[in-house]
Structure formats: structure tokens, C-alpha cells
Scaffold this motif. Structure first.
Motif, PDB file in Angstrom:
ATOM      1  N   MET A   4     143.660  51.417  49.229  1.00 13.48           N
ATOM      2  CA  MET A   4     143.904  49.978  49.208  1.00 13.48           C
ATOM      3  C   MET A   4     144.359  49.516  50.592  1.00 13.48           C
ATOM      4  O   MET A   4     145.187  50.155  51.220  1.00 13.48           O
ATOM      5  CB  MET A   4     144.974  49.627  48.162  1.00 13.48           C
ATOM      6  N   SER A   5     143.821  48.400  51.057  1.00 12.80           N
ATOM      7  CA  SER A   5     144.151  47.863  52.381  1.00 12.80           C
ATOM      8  C   SER A   5     145.569  47.299  52.389  1.00 12.80           C
ATOM      9  O   SER A   5     146.063  46.801  51.374  1.00 12.80           O
ATOM     10  CB  SER A   5     143.154  46.763  52.744  1.00 12.80           C
ATOM     11  N   ASP A   6     146.219  47.388  53.553  1.00 11.94           N
ATOM     12  CA  ASP A   6     147.588  46.886  53.684  1.00 11.94           C
ATOM     13  C   ASP A   6     147.559  45.384  53.959  1.00 11.94           C
ATOM     14  O   ASP A   6     147.220  44.953  55.063  1.00 11.94           O
ATOM     15  CB  ASP A   6     148.301  47.624  54.823  1.00 11.94           C
ATOM     16  N   ILE A   7     147.937  44.607  52.966  1.00 12.85           N
ATOM     17  CA  ILE A   7     147.872  43.152  53.072  1.00 12.85           C
ATOM     18  C   ILE A   7     148.946  42.586  53.990  1.00 12.85           C
ATOM     19  O   ILE A   7     148.852  41.455  54.461  1.00 12.85           O
ATOM     20  CB  ILE A   7     147.973  42.533  51.653  1.00 12.85           C
ATOM     21  N   VAL A  60     138.840  32.229  59.284  1.00 14.43           N
ATOM     22  CA  VAL A  60     140.290  32.239  59.507  1.00 14.43           C
ATOM     23  C   VAL A  60     140.892  33.561  59.052  1.00 14.43           C
ATOM     24  O   VAL A  60     141.695  34.189  59.776  1.00 14.43           O
ATOM     25  CB  VAL A  60     140.963  31.055  58.768  1.00 14.43           C
ATOM     26  N   LEU A  61     140.517  34.034  57.877  1.00 14.64           N
ATOM     27  CA  LEU A  61     141.121  35.258  57.354  1.00 14.64           C
ATOM     28  C   LEU A  61     140.534  36.512  58.002  1.00 14.64           C
ATOM     29  O   LEU A  61     141.195  37.559  58.041  1.00 14.64           O
ATOM     30  CB  LEU A  61     140.996  35.294  55.836  1.00 14.64           C
ATOM     31  N   TYR A  62     139.336  36.415  58.545  1.00 11.15           N
ATOM     32  CA  TYR A  62     138.806  37.511  59.365  1.00 11.15           C
ATOM     33  C   TYR A  62     139.692  37.690  60.600  1.00 11.15           C
ATOM     34  O   TYR A  62     140.079  38.803  60.949  1.00 11.15           O
ATOM     35  CB  TYR A  62     137.366  37.210  59.786  1.00 11.15           C
ATOM     36  N   ILE A  63     140.018  36.565  61.252  1.00  6.85           N
ATOM     37  CA  ILE A  63     140.883  36.634  62.434  1.00  6.85           C
ATOM     38  C   ILE A  63     142.269  37.166  62.046  1.00  6.85           C
ATOM     39  O   ILE A  63     142.862  37.965  62.775  1.00  6.85           O
ATOM     40  CB  ILE A  63     141.004  35.238  63.094  1.00  6.85           C
ATOM     41  N   ALA A  64     142.758  36.731  60.885  1.00  6.14           N
ATOM     42  CA  ALA A  64     144.091  37.151  60.435  1.00  6.14           C
ATOM     43  C   ALA A  64     144.181  38.661  60.229  1.00  6.14           C
ATOM     44  O   ALA A  64     145.248  39.256  60.406  1.00  6.14           O
ATOM     45  CB  ALA A  64     144.470  36.424  59.143  1.00  6.14           C
ATOM     46  N   TYR A  65     143.060  39.281  59.869  1.00  3.69           N
ATOM     47  CA  TYR A  65     143.071  40.724  59.592  1.00  3.69           C
ATOM     48  C   TYR A  65     142.225  41.511  60.594  1.00  3.69           C
ATOM     49  O   TYR A  65     141.683  42.561  60.282  1.00  3.69           O
ATOM     50  CB  TYR A  65     142.637  40.972  58.147  1.00  3.69           C
ATOM     51  N   MET A 102     142.621  31.559  48.325  1.00  6.20           N
ATOM     52  CA  MET A 102     142.985  32.187  47.062  1.00  6.20           C
ATOM     53  C   MET A 102     141.962  33.248  46.659  1.00  6.20           C
ATOM     54  O   MET A 102     142.317  34.349  46.248  1.00  6.20           O
ATOM     55  CB  MET A 102     143.091  31.133  45.962  1.00  6.20           C
ATOM     56  N   LEU A 103     140.681  32.903  46.770  1.00  2.91           N
ATOM     57  CA  LEU A 103     139.620  33.839  46.386  1.00  2.91           C
ATOM     58  C   LEU A 103     139.677  35.120  47.216  1.00  2.91           C
ATOM     59  O   LEU A 103     139.497  36.225  46.689  1.00  2.91           O
ATOM     60  CB  LEU A 103     138.251  33.177  46.537  1.00  2.91           C
ATOM     61  N   ILE A 104     139.936  34.961  48.503  1.00  6.59           N
ATOM     62  CA  ILE A 104     140.013  36.142  49.362  1.00  6.59           C
ATOM     63  C   ILE A 104     141.248  36.970  49.012  1.00  6.59           C
ATOM     64  O   ILE A 104     141.191  38.207  49.009  1.00  6.59           O
ATOM     65  CB  ILE A 104     139.992  35.735  50.843  1.00  6.59           C
ATOM     66  N   TYR A 105     142.347  36.318  48.676  1.00  8.84           N
ATOM     67  CA  TYR A 105     143.536  37.072  48.259  1.00  8.84           C
ATOM     68  C   TYR A 105     143.245  37.896  47.006  1.00  8.84           C
ATOM     69  O   TYR A 105     143.593  39.080  46.935  1.00  8.84           O
ATOM     70  CB  TYR A 105     144.708  36.122  48.005  1.00  8.84           C
ATOM     71  N   PHE A 106     142.621  37.289  46.012  1.00 11.86           N
ATOM     72  CA  PHE A 106     142.362  37.970  44.743  1.00 11.86           C
ATOM     73  C   PHE A 106     141.298  39.063  44.863  1.00 11.86           C
ATOM     74  O   PHE A 106     141.192  39.928  43.999  1.00 11.86           O
ATOM     75  CB  PHE A 106     141.940  36.958  43.679  1.00 11.86           C
ATOM     76  N   LEU A 127     137.861  43.970  48.664  1.00  2.38           N
ATOM     77  CA  LEU A 127     136.431  43.716  48.834  1.00  2.38           C
ATOM     78  C   LEU A 127     136.174  42.941  50.113  1.00  2.38           C
ATOM     79  O   LEU A 127     135.215  43.224  50.852  1.00  2.38           O
ATOM     80  CB  LEU A 127     135.910  42.932  47.624  1.00  2.38           C
ATOM     81  N   PHE A 128     137.042  41.992  50.407  1.00  4.44           N
ATOM     82  CA  PHE A 128     136.920  41.209  51.638  1.00  4.44           C
ATOM     83  C   PHE A 128     137.066  42.100  52.865  1.00  4.44           C
ATOM     84  O   PHE A 128     136.260  42.034  53.802  1.00  4.44           O
ATOM     85  CB  PHE A 128     137.970  40.095  51.670  1.00  4.44           C
ATOM     86  N   ILE A 129     138.108  42.932  52.889  1.00  5.29           N
ATOM     87  CA  ILE A 129     138.351  43.808  54.041  1.00  5.29           C
ATOM     88  C   ILE A 129     137.179  44.772  54.244  1.00  5.29           C
ATOM     89  O   ILE A 129     136.752  45.026  55.381  1.00  5.29           O
ATOM     90  CB  ILE A 129     139.675  44.581  53.860  1.00  5.29           C
ATOM     91  N   LYS A 130     136.649  45.287  53.154  1.00  4.33           N
ATOM     92  CA  LYS A 130     135.545  46.230  53.231  1.00  4.33           C
ATOM     93  C   LYS A 130     134.312  45.593  53.867  1.00  4.33           C
ATOM     94  O   LYS A 130     133.557  46.251  54.606  1.00  4.33           O
ATOM     95  CB  LYS A 130     135.210  46.744  51.828  1.00  4.33           C
ATOM     96  N   ASN A 131     134.092  44.309  53.611  1.00  5.57           N
ATOM     97  CA  ASN A 131     132.873  43.629  54.061  1.00  5.57           C
ATOM     98  C   ASN A 131     133.157  42.519  55.071  1.00  5.57           C
ATOM     99  O   ASN A 131     132.313  41.648  55.276  1.00  5.57           O
ATOM    100  CB  ASN A 131     132.143  43.033  52.857  1.00  5.57           C
TER     101      ASN A 131
END
Length: 325
Positions: free
Chosen positions: A1-4, A253-258, A209-213, A217-221
Motif C-alpha cells: 500500500m502506498s504511503d498517503i 494537481v494530485l500527480y504533483i502532490a505525490y 475525493m475519487l482519487i483519495y478513495f 490505483l491512482f499511484i500505480k497509474n
């Protein structure tokens, strides 16, 4: 699991706040030399804030022990500093008003400003007597009304699909498109201020919200999603419709955040973003009212203004905001 928890949100929020600051500097300074700053993408920066809120507030609610705990944390983060800036503007801006001190504080508009702005209804009383040519005192505060509305709306969204509902993604996607219907309808009839209220701006919170939930899957792709977002975000601009851009901005935005892990510790000295955001607008306007951009080197004044805004943001965090958390 990715470290949020390993993310660049602190850096990203400061960056977005500076984008807003620079755009307002170009607009409010009335300086020809600083006019180029008007092209700073303020609107995209604000949408970026909404995306981040969608992500972080969904996380906050899901991890809160109760609704009361969740609301308490959110109110303590937003309301004290917000009320402080409203009060300080009402009091200190009397010094740059064209009214005398006596006439200023005996004017009912001052107390109307305090009342309506304290309720986050800035549009009901945006100005103070004799201040800034009776123009809006703090035009940046309109987003706080949206933010607070989202805080209260989010528990209702959770009621809609439950905290661990297998239909959660479908429910959020449906709400996303309903939000876009509202947004596009009011934009089509040129009621932009109505379009930008919560039903419409919800389309920017939901991608977060969708990316959080679906975080793993988001981090993987994320690299593939980022490329798709960069290629697709232009679709709405070309066809003059808002359909994909909120979701694509959310991905970007969330790509940059991670990504860019060297920025992970950016906020170790404090979270100054909120202070910078809520204080910058009236500070710029004071500089303009005093003729500082006109009478002195505008680039030097812009730099001094920036240092003052950052200093106020730092002081707001360390001496005020932090005490409520």
C-alpha cells in the motif's frame, strides 16, 4: 500500500497561494509595469485548492471518530483566522478611509460589513465606507464560503454512499456530472457568480475525493493518468464546455502532490498558506491606495508587498492559527 502521508501538499498550497497573489498584484496595483502579472492563472489555482480540499477533507472525515470531531477540526482550522482578517480589516482600514475616524465608526456600513462577512456572506457587504474607493475589501474571501459549504456537504455525500459502499465511485461520478450540469447551465446564461457556487464547484472537490478513495490505483497509474490529463484538459477550452477539465485538473494537481519527493518536508516550519491567502488582497489594496506602486519603483514595491504578505502569513500561523488546532 502506498504511503498517503508522503506528499507535497504544503509546497503545492504555497505555490497556489502565490499564483493567486501574483494575479491580484497585477490586477489591483494599477501599475503598467506589473500588468503582465494579470495573466497568472488565478482561477486554476483556486480550483487546485478545491481539489486538494476534496482529497484531504474526505480523508479527515473518514478518519474522524465522529461527526462532531470532524466539524470541530474543520471549523477550528478555518473560522478563527477568517474572523480575524474580517475584524482587522474593519478596524485597521479606517486609517486609509476617506472618512474621518469618527464618521467611519459611526457609519452603519462598518457593522454591516462585520455582520455579513462573519457569516461568510461577503457578497452582502463587500466594502467599507471610504475604503479603496468603495470597492471590495477582500475579494479573495469568496472561496471560503464555498469551502465551508463543502465541509457541511461532505457528510451528506457520505450518507449517500456510506463510508465503505461498493457503489461509492459510481455515486460520486453521478454527483460530478450533476454538478457540471448546474455549472454549464448558469455559465450558458451568463450568471457566472451563480455558476461558481457549491453545486457547480463541487465538480472540483469530487476528483480529489475519487482519487483519495482509489489512492493505490491512482499511484500505480499516475504517470499514465498524468499524460492523459495533460492531453485532455484542453478539450473543454476548444469546445467551450466544462466536462473533463475539473477531473483532469484534479489528476494533475494530485500527480504533483505525490511526485518530487524532495519537497515532502516543505511545511516543517508551519502552514502559512491560509494566512497568505486571506490577508494578501487588502494588503495589496493598501499599497495601491497609498500610491506606493505609482510613486516608487513598482518592482521594488511588489517585492516589499510580497515580503509583508509572507510575514503576515507566518505570524498568523505561529501566533494565532496554531493555537486553535
Amino acid at each position: 500500500m502506498s504511503d498517503i502521508t508522503k506528499n507535497n501538499f504544503d509546497f503545492l498550497r504555497v505555490l497556489l497561494a502565490f499564483i493567486v497573489f501574483l494575479g491580484h498584484l497585477g490586477t489591483l496595483s494599477n501599475s503598467e509595469e506589473l500588468r503582465f502579472l494579470k495573466h497568472s492563472p488565478i482561477e486554476i489555482a483556486v480550483f487546485g485548492f478545491f481539489v486538494i480540499s476534496g482529497f484531504l477533507i474526505a480523508r479527515s472525515y473518514e478518519r474522524s471518530s465522529s461527526l462532531r470531531s470532524y466539524l470541530s477540526k474543520r471549523i477550528r482550522r478555518i473560522v478563527p483566522a477568517y474572523l480575524l482578517v474580517v475584524f482587522l480589516c474593519a478596524v485597521l482600514l479606517s486609517l486609509v478611509s476617506t472618512y474621518s475616524i469618527k464618521d467611519y465608526f459611526s457609519n452603519p456600513e462598518v457593522y454591516k460589513y462585520l455582520f455579513w462577512n462573519s457569516l461568510f456572506l461577503n457578497f452582502k457587504a463587500p466594502w467599507l465606507p471610504g475604503v479603496f474607493g468603495n470597492q471590495a475589501v477582500n475579494g479573495a474571501l469568496w472561496t471560503l464560503k464555498i469551502e465551508m459549504s463543502y465541509y457541511f456537504c461532505l457528510p451528506l455525500l457520505f450518507l449517500l454512499f456510506g463510508k465503505s459502499n461498493k457503489y461509492r465511485n459510481i455515486s460520486l461520478i453521478i454527483v460530478y456530472f450533476l454538478s457540471l450540469v448546474y455549472l454549464n447551465y448558469f455559465e450558458s446564461i451568463h450568471k457566472i457568480s451563480v455558476a461558481k457556487q457549491l453545486p457547480g464547484t463541487l465538480s472540483y472537490f469530487i476528483p480529489g475525493m475519487l482519487i483519495y478513495f482509489n489512492f493505490d490505483l491512482f499511484i500505480k497509474n499516475k504517470n499514465t493518468l498524468f499524460i492523459i490529463a495533460i492531453l485532455t484538459v484542453w478539450f473543454d477550452l476548444i469546445f467551450n464546455i466544462i466536462l473533463f477539465s475539473p477531473a483532469m485538473i484534479g489528476i494533475i494537481v494530485l500527480y504533483i502532490a505525490y511526485s518530487f519527493t524532495f519537497l515532502n518536508n516543505f511545511g516543517k516550519y508551519g502552514d502559512f498558506t491560509y494566512g497568505i491567502y486571506i490577508f494578501h488582497f487588502p494588503i495589496i489594496r493598501v499599497f495601491t491606495t497609498l500610491g506606493l506602486f505609482r510613486d516608487y519603483n513598482p518592482y521594488l514595491m511588489a517585492f516589499i508587498c510580497m515580503i509583508l504578505v509572507v510575514s503576515v502569513g507566518i505570524c498568523s500561523w505561529h501566533f494565532y492559527e496554531k493555537k486553535f488546532l
